[in-house]
Design a protein around this motif. Sequence first.
Motif, mmCIF file in Angstrom:
data_model
loop_
_atom_site.group_PDB
_atom_site.id
_atom_site.type_symbol
_atom_site.label_atom_id
_atom_site.label_comp_id
_atom_site.label_asym_id
_atom_site.label_seq_id
_atom_site.Cartn_x
_atom_site.Cartn_y
_atom_site.Cartn_z
ATOM 1 N N UNK A 128 10.410 -84.010 -48.173
ATOM 2 C CA UNK A 128 10.592 -84.635 -46.855
ATOM 3 C C UNK A 128 11.642 -83.932 -46.000
ATOM 4 N N UNK A 129 11.780 -82.636 -46.134
ATOM 5 C CA UNK A 129 12.736 -81.886 -45.324
ATOM 6 C C UNK A 129 11.956 -81.149 -44.238
ATOM 7 N N UNK A 130 11.979 -81.711 -43.041
ATOM 8 C CA UNK A 130 11.208 -81.151 -41.926
ATOM 9 C C UNK A 130 11.610 -79.701 -41.634
ATOM 10 N N UNK A 131 12.888 -79.412 -41.694
ATOM 11 C CA UNK A 131 13.388 -78.066 -41.396
ATOM 12 C C UNK A 131 12.775 -77.025 -42.340
ATOM 13 N N UNK A 134 9.114 -76.539 -41.381
ATOM 14 C CA UNK A 134 9.023 -75.754 -40.148
ATOM 15 C C UNK A 134 9.225 -74.272 -40.427
ATOM 16 N N UNK A 135 10.298 -73.936 -41.135
ATOM 17 C CA UNK A 135 10.583 -72.518 -41.369
ATOM 18 C C UNK A 135 9.585 -71.870 -42.315
ATOM 19 N N UNK A 136 9.070 -72.624 -43.258
ATOM 20 C CA UNK A 136 8.019 -72.090 -44.122
ATOM 21 C C UNK A 136 6.751 -71.861 -43.294
ATOM 22 N N UNK A 155 3.212 -80.976 -41.562
ATOM 23 C CA UNK A 155 4.166 -81.760 -42.369
ATOM 24 C C UNK A 155 5.472 -81.947 -41.607
ATOM 25 N N UNK A 156 5.937 -80.882 -40.972
ATOM 26 C CA UNK A 156 7.167 -80.969 -40.178
ATOM 27 C C UNK A 156 6.986 -81.950 -39.028
ATOM 28 N N UNK A 166 8.542 -77.437 -33.340
ATOM 29 C CA UNK A 166 7.302 -77.658 -34.099
ATOM 30 C C UNK A 166 6.116 -77.714 -33.144
ATOM 31 N N UNK A 167 6.253 -78.493 -32.080
ATOM 32 C CA UNK A 167 5.151 -78.637 -31.120
ATOM 33 C C UNK A 167 4.807 -77.302 -30.471
#
Length: 195
Positions: A128-131, A134-136, A155-156, A166-167
């Motif tokens: 549950x780590x959005x960051x 996102x970076x992946x 997921x992010x 993200x958007x």
Amino acid sequence: MKSRRLLAAKEVYLKMMNQYSHYQDGKIHYAQLLMQERSFKEAESVLLSAIKRNNTFRDAYHQLAVLYINTNRSAEGLDHILQAISLCSTCDHSCAQLYVCHGDIAKELDALATAAQSYDLALQIDPNIAHAHLNLGVIHHLQGRYTEALKHYRSAQNLDPNNLVVLENLKKLRKQVLKSSLQDCMGDSDVCRTW
């Protein structure tokens, strides 16, 4: 600190550190406050003194790595985050953020495979780590693995629906996929069907 009353927080931390010099977590929080004030040299000094007092103080290594990232000294940050990670066990939930930090440093140093591996490890511990997602997603996107990029961007987005990066990245990925594989989108391409 959370209410942005940094001066009052600073007074409390200084009092606490004078009265309870053995309380190491207070030094970490004080260093975080100093970083918010952009007093990076003083924060570095506080963190180094915490490490000198206890060379297995994982949070001090982590915060020192964060400080070095924020002051464009990523190579120095790498040494400290690796030291923090060496003090982790893979089942320790709090270590996920250390792997994220390592991924950020590796990404900054253009070691994308290492960064991806660290983000993966972080997500194995805490999905549950959005960051990290996102970076992946960014790494997969850059390497042309669009299905994987889309999976991590989504997921992010689920974890942080208002994240403008993200958007924007989802929009860029859509354009890139549609532009580069318009022919495939008319067929049965899995990537295009997901749009």
